[in-house]
Design a protein around this motif. Sequence first.
Motif, PDB file in Angstrom:
ATOM      1  N   THR A 126      59.565   6.868  59.498  1.00  0.00           N
ATOM      2  CA  THR A 126      59.492   5.409  59.484  1.00  0.00           C
ATOM      3  C   THR A 126      60.306   4.859  60.648  1.00  0.00           C
ATOM      4  OG1 THR A 126      61.379   5.284  57.979  1.00  0.00           O
ATOM      5  CG2 THR A 126      59.177   5.237  56.974  1.00  0.00           C
ATOM      6  N   PRO A 127      59.964   3.667  61.119  1.00  0.00           N
ATOM      7  CA  PRO A 127      60.721   3.052  62.217  1.00  0.00           C
ATOM      8  C   PRO A 127      62.174   2.797  61.813  1.00  0.00           C
ATOM      9  CG  PRO A 127      58.608   1.974  61.913  1.00  0.00           C
ATOM     10  CD  PRO A 127      58.797   2.891  60.744  1.00  0.00           C
ATOM     11  N   HIS A 128      63.044   2.835  62.814  1.00  0.00           N
ATOM     12  CA  HIS A 128      64.465   2.616  62.581  1.00  0.00           C
ATOM     13  C   HIS A 128      64.949   1.312  63.203  1.00  0.00           C
ATOM     14  CE1 HIS A 128      65.202   7.098  61.631  1.00  0.00           C
ATOM     15  NE2 HIS A 128      63.922   6.819  61.558  1.00  0.00           N
ATOM     16  N   GLY A 129      64.002   0.512  63.717  1.00  0.00           N
ATOM     17  CA  GLY A 129      64.359  -0.791  64.251  1.00  0.00           C
ATOM     18  C   GLY A 129      64.823  -0.793  65.699  1.00  0.00           C
ATOM     19  N   ASP A 133      57.632   0.389  69.515  1.00  0.00           N
ATOM     20  CA  ASP A 133      56.793   1.573  69.671  1.00  0.00           C
ATOM     21  C   ASP A 133      57.097   2.645  68.625  1.00  0.00           C
ATOM     22  OD1 ASP A 133      55.332   0.589  71.878  1.00  0.00           O
ATOM     23  OD2 ASP A 133      57.010   1.069  73.203  1.00  0.00           O
ATOM     24  N   GLU A 134      58.147   2.454  67.821  1.00  0.00           N
ATOM     25  CA  GLU A 134      58.423   3.404  66.739  1.00  0.00           C
ATOM     26  C   GLU A 134      57.289   3.340  65.732  1.00  0.00           C
ATOM     27  OE1 GLU A 134      62.321   2.157  65.425  1.00  0.00           O
ATOM     28  OE2 GLU A 134      63.211   3.841  66.490  1.00  0.00           O
ATOM     29  N   LYS A 135      57.052   4.481  65.090  1.00  0.00           N
ATOM     30  CA  LYS A 135      55.875   4.581  64.230  1.00  0.00           C
ATOM     31  C   LYS A 135      56.222   4.955  62.797  1.00  0.00           C
ATOM     32  CE  LYS A 135      53.049   6.157  68.093  1.00  0.00           C
ATOM     33  NZ  LYS A 135      54.084   6.238  69.095  1.00  0.00           N
ATOM     34  N   GLU A 153      54.977  -0.047  65.139  1.00  0.00           N
ATOM     35  CA  GLU A 153      55.442  -1.369  64.703  1.00  0.00           C
ATOM     36  C   GLU A 153      54.772  -2.482  65.500  1.00  0.00           C
ATOM     37  OE1 GLU A 153      57.978  -2.512  62.159  1.00  0.00           O
ATOM     38  OE2 GLU A 153      56.788  -0.782  61.603  1.00  0.00           O
ATOM     39  N   ARG A 154      54.458  -2.212  66.747  1.00  0.00           N
ATOM     40  CA  ARG A 154      53.831  -3.207  67.609  1.00  0.00           C
ATOM     41  C   ARG A 154      52.501  -3.692  67.029  1.00  0.00           C
ATOM     42  NH1 ARG A 154      55.111  -4.095  72.466  1.00  0.00           N
ATOM     43  NH2 ARG A 154      56.234  -2.158  72.724  1.00  0.00           N
TER      44      ARG A 154
END
Length: 171
Positions: A126-129, A133-135, A153-154
């Motif tokens: 999961t994205p970490h903020g 571009d994190e998925k 996230e984008r």
Amino acid sequence: MSLAAWLIAWGGANAQTKEKSMKHSPLSLWQVVAVLTEQSPYTKAKIEGLLPVTLVETNNGGGNEIFQFFKSDPVLLNDGSVILNIDLRLKRHGFDPGFLVLELGGTCVPLEEVRGHYGDLQITDTPHGHSLDEKTSYTAYLPWGELSFGFAERNPDCLASIVFEPKKGGM
């Protein structure tokens, strides 16, 4: 013609030029995935034989004396999906099945469509903020290895990448 109108017209023409210069494949995204899940161990020749690309070795992203990293130009698939880049990683010496990432664009592929092909998915990242571009990654554990689907996230509603990670011991 106003500057705004000219920029809009130029942007549309530029996008059409890019699509025309892009290599085209007669395969759909799901046909590509099906073939690639059966092609381990990965080689440059197998990928280039499947898709109209030339994989070019790059040292970006950590290529070193142990691993070769390859990248590609975009490929337009017959369902409107675009493989923006193929990231292939191969061990220089000794056996390793390789590691393959397809970075995607074009037609939006929602999670429901992915689940239609691979229903038993587990969230594995999961994205970490830190970046848009994190998925969020959904992984299918298959007999040959792991197949992960990333939603950035984008644009969290559309598939952004597919990661093929074969088992190290082979099938």
